[in-house]
Design a protein around this motif. Structure first.
Motif, PDB file in Angstrom:
ATOM      1  N   GLY A   1       0.715  -1.154  -0.143  1.00 19.19           N
ATOM      2  CA  GLY A   1      -0.108   0.043   0.000  1.00 19.19           C
ATOM      3  C   GLY A   1       0.879   1.236   0.168  1.00 19.19           C
ATOM      4  N   MET A   2       2.198   1.150  -0.054  1.00 19.88           N
ATOM      5  CA  MET A   2       3.159   2.251   0.084  1.00 19.88           C
ATOM      6  C   MET A   2       3.680   2.322  -1.453  1.00 19.88           C
ATOM      7  SD  MET A   2       4.906   2.440   3.618  1.00 19.88           S
ATOM      8  CE  MET A   2       3.728   2.543   5.176  1.00 19.88           C
TER       9      MET A   2
ATOM     10  N   CYS B   1       7.800   6.606   0.283  1.00 21.40           N
ATOM     11  CA  CYS B   1       8.033   6.255   1.736  1.00 21.40           C
ATOM     12  C   CYS B   1       9.541   6.249   1.993  1.00 21.40           C
ATOM     13  CB  CYS B   1       7.090   5.011   2.238  1.00 21.40           C
ATOM     14  SG  CYS B   1       8.095   3.647   1.851  1.00 21.40           S
ATOM     15  N   TRP B   2      10.109   6.221   1.225  1.00 22.28           N
ATOM     16  CA  TRP B   2      11.644   6.258   1.501  1.00 22.28           C
ATOM     17  C   TRP B   2      12.406   7.794   1.284  1.00 22.28           C
ATOM     18  CZ3 TRP B   2      13.844   2.478   4.232  1.00 22.28           C
ATOM     19  CH2 TRP B   2      13.333   1.131   4.086  1.00 22.28           C
ATOM     20  N   ASP B   3      11.588   8.504   0.745  1.00 20.06           N
ATOM     21  CA  ASP B   3      12.015   9.963   0.735  1.00 20.06           C
ATOM     22  C   ASP B   3      12.869  10.512   1.951  1.00 20.06           C
ATOM     23  OD1 ASP B   3      11.123   9.769  -1.780  1.00 20.06           O
ATOM     24  OD2 ASP B   3       9.448  11.175  -1.542  1.00 20.06           O
ATOM     25  N   PRO B   4      12.336  10.413   3.095  1.00 23.58           N
ATOM     26  CA  PRO B   4      13.147  11.120   4.209  1.00 23.58           C
ATOM     27  C   PRO B   4      14.449  10.300   4.497  1.00 23.58           C
ATOM     28  CG  PRO B   4      10.883  10.685   4.935  1.00 23.58           C
ATOM     29  CD  PRO B   4      11.076   9.950   3.584  1.00 23.58           C
ATOM     30  N   VAL B   5      14.598   9.015   4.086  1.00 23.58           N
ATOM     31  CA  VAL B   5      15.702   8.348   4.287  1.00 23.58           C
ATOM     32  C   VAL B   5      16.655   8.732   3.038  1.00 23.58           C
ATOM     33  CG1 VAL B   5      16.806   6.067   4.489  1.00 23.58           C
ATOM     34  CG2 VAL B   5      14.413   6.240   5.428  1.00 23.58           C
ATOM     35  N   ARG B   6      16.205   8.692   2.148  1.00 20.47           N
ATOM     36  CA  ARG B   6      17.068   9.175   0.773  1.00 20.47           C
ATOM     37  C   ARG B   6      17.684  10.576   1.118  1.00 20.47           C
ATOM     38  NH1 ARG B   6      13.352   9.577  -3.692  1.00 20.47           N
ATOM     39  NH2 ARG B   6      15.042  10.573  -4.638  1.00 20.47           N
ATOM     40  N   ALA B   7      16.954  11.395   1.645  1.00 19.79           N
ATOM     41  CA  ALA B   7      17.556  12.719   1.898  1.00 19.79           C
ATOM     42  C   ALA B   7      18.852  12.551   2.775  1.00 19.79           C
ATOM     43  CB  ALA B   7      16.424  13.449   2.694  1.00 19.79           C
ATOM     44  N   ASP B   8      18.811  11.481   3.693  1.00 17.59           N
ATOM     45  CA  ASP B   8      20.171  11.502   4.509  1.00 17.59           C
ATOM     46  C   ASP B   8      20.976  10.620   4.028  1.00 17.59           C
ATOM     47  OD1 ASP B   8      19.310  13.097   6.394  1.00 17.59           O
ATOM     48  OD2 ASP B   8      18.051  11.512   7.569  1.00 17.59           O
ATOM     49  N   LEU B   9      21.020   9.891   2.858  1.00 13.90           N
ATOM     50  CA  LEU B   9      21.866   8.848   2.273  1.00 13.90           C
ATOM     51  C   LEU B   9      22.918   9.325   1.242  1.00 13.90           C
ATOM     52  CD1 LEU B   9      19.512   5.959   1.414  1.00 13.90           C
ATOM     53  CD2 LEU B   9      21.035   6.183   3.429  1.00 13.90           C
TER      54      LEU B   9
ATOM     55  N   PRO C   1      12.756   1.265  -5.974  1.00  9.29           N
ATOM     56  CA  PRO C   1      11.612   0.815  -7.011  1.00  9.29           C
ATOM     57  C   PRO C   1      10.514   0.748  -6.505  1.00  9.29           C
ATOM     58  CG  PRO C   1      12.703  -1.164  -6.215  1.00  9.29           C
ATOM     59  CD  PRO C   1      13.392  -0.034  -5.443  1.00  9.29           C
ATOM     60  N   ASP C   2       9.304   1.031  -7.366  1.00  8.27           N
ATOM     61  CA  ASP C   2       7.841   0.908  -6.864  1.00  8.27           C
ATOM     62  C   ASP C   2       7.762  -0.598  -7.363  1.00  8.27           C
ATOM     63  OD1 ASP C   2       7.640   3.456  -5.998  1.00  8.27           O
ATOM     64  OD2 ASP C   2       7.066   4.254  -8.021  1.00  8.27           O
ATOM     65  N   MET C   3       7.116  -1.541  -6.221  1.00  8.18           N
ATOM     66  CA  MET C   3       6.729  -2.714  -6.866  1.00  8.18           C
ATOM     67  C   MET C   3       5.481  -2.813  -7.707  1.00  8.18           C
ATOM     68  SD  MET C   3       8.217  -4.861  -3.516  1.00  8.18           S
ATOM     69  CE  MET C   3       7.867  -4.022  -2.283  1.00  8.18           C
ATOM     70  N   PRO C   4       5.204  -3.938  -8.358  1.00  7.96           N
ATOM     71  CA  PRO C   4       3.998  -4.139  -9.101  1.00  7.96           C
ATOM     72  C   PRO C   4       2.832  -3.515  -8.353  1.00  7.96           C
ATOM     73  CG  PRO C   4       5.607  -5.919  -9.668  1.00  7.96           C
ATOM     74  CD  PRO C   4       6.162  -5.284  -8.405  1.00  7.96           C
ATOM     75  N   GLY C   5       1.827  -2.890  -8.967  1.00 11.53           N
ATOM     76  CA  GLY C   5       0.557  -2.637  -8.282  1.00 11.53           C
ATOM     77  C   GLY C   5       0.845  -1.418  -7.514  1.00 11.53           C
ATOM     78  N   HIS C   6       2.025  -0.730  -7.462  1.00 10.26           N
ATOM     79  CA  HIS C   6       2.244   0.382  -6.414  1.00 10.26           C
ATOM     80  C   HIS C   6       3.144   1.551  -7.197  1.00 10.26           C
ATOM     81  CE1 HIS C   6       2.000  -3.202  -3.896  1.00 10.26           C
ATOM     82  NE2 HIS C   6       1.736  -2.537  -2.779  1.00 10.26           N
TER      83      HIS C   6
ATOM     84  N   LEU D   1       6.069  -6.028   3.256  1.00  8.39           N
ATOM     85  CA  LEU D   1       6.002  -6.697   1.890  1.00  8.39           C
ATOM     86  C   LEU D   1       7.542  -6.642   1.281  1.00  8.39           C
ATOM     87  CD1 LEU D   1       4.780  -7.848  -0.573  1.00  8.39           C
ATOM     88  CD2 LEU D   1       4.323  -5.501  -1.554  1.00  8.39           C
ATOM     89  N   GLY D   2       8.233  -5.532   1.509  1.00  8.87           N
ATOM     90  CA  GLY D   2       9.395  -5.401   1.035  1.00  8.87           C
ATOM     91  C   GLY D   2      10.362  -6.434   1.667  1.00  8.87           C
TER      92      GLY D   2
END
Length: 113
Positions: free
Chosen positions: A28-29, A33-41, A49-54, A92-93
């Motif tokens: 459902g995400m 949802c990883w944007d705040p984490v990516r900003a610190d990497l 990636p966006d998994m199928p259906g997302h 799910l990930g």
């Protein structure tokens, strides 16, 4: 590549010569949802990636966990073979990541699921 399957939508940012962190989202995400984490990497690449259906892959139908694992492996294979990849997944990930580790343990330096 998964036969007959288009590539998942994904974002890759950060330094090209740094290890990559593969971030797998929950049900459902999407990659957002990883944007705040990516900003610190800033010292790592972030492969999200966006998994199928997302998200950006919403038009791709969800089939199975195994098919999704294969589809994400296809995304990982867009990186150079020698580039270390750290796998991070929640919900799910984490399930998809666990299957990916079984299929391609040689491709991942570490995993947090």
């Amino acid at each position: 590549m998964v036969k007959g399957s288009p590539m998942l939508s994904f974002v890759l940012d950060g330094p090209d010569d740094a290890p990559a962190i593969l971030c797998l989202h929950g049900l459902g995400m999407a990659g957002w949802c990883w944007d705040p984490v990516r900003a610190d990497l800033t010292d790592f690449g972030a492969l999200v990636p966006d998994m199928p259906g997302h998200g950006g892959s919403a038009a791709m139908p969800w089939e199975t966990l195994a098919h999704t694992a294969d589809s994400v492996i296809d995304v990982v294979e867009t990186l150079p073979a020698g580039r270390p990849v750290y796998l991070v997944g929640h919900s799910l990930g984490a399930y998809v990541g666990w299957l990916m580790l079984g299929k391609r343990p040689d491709r991942f330096a570490r995993a947090v699921l």
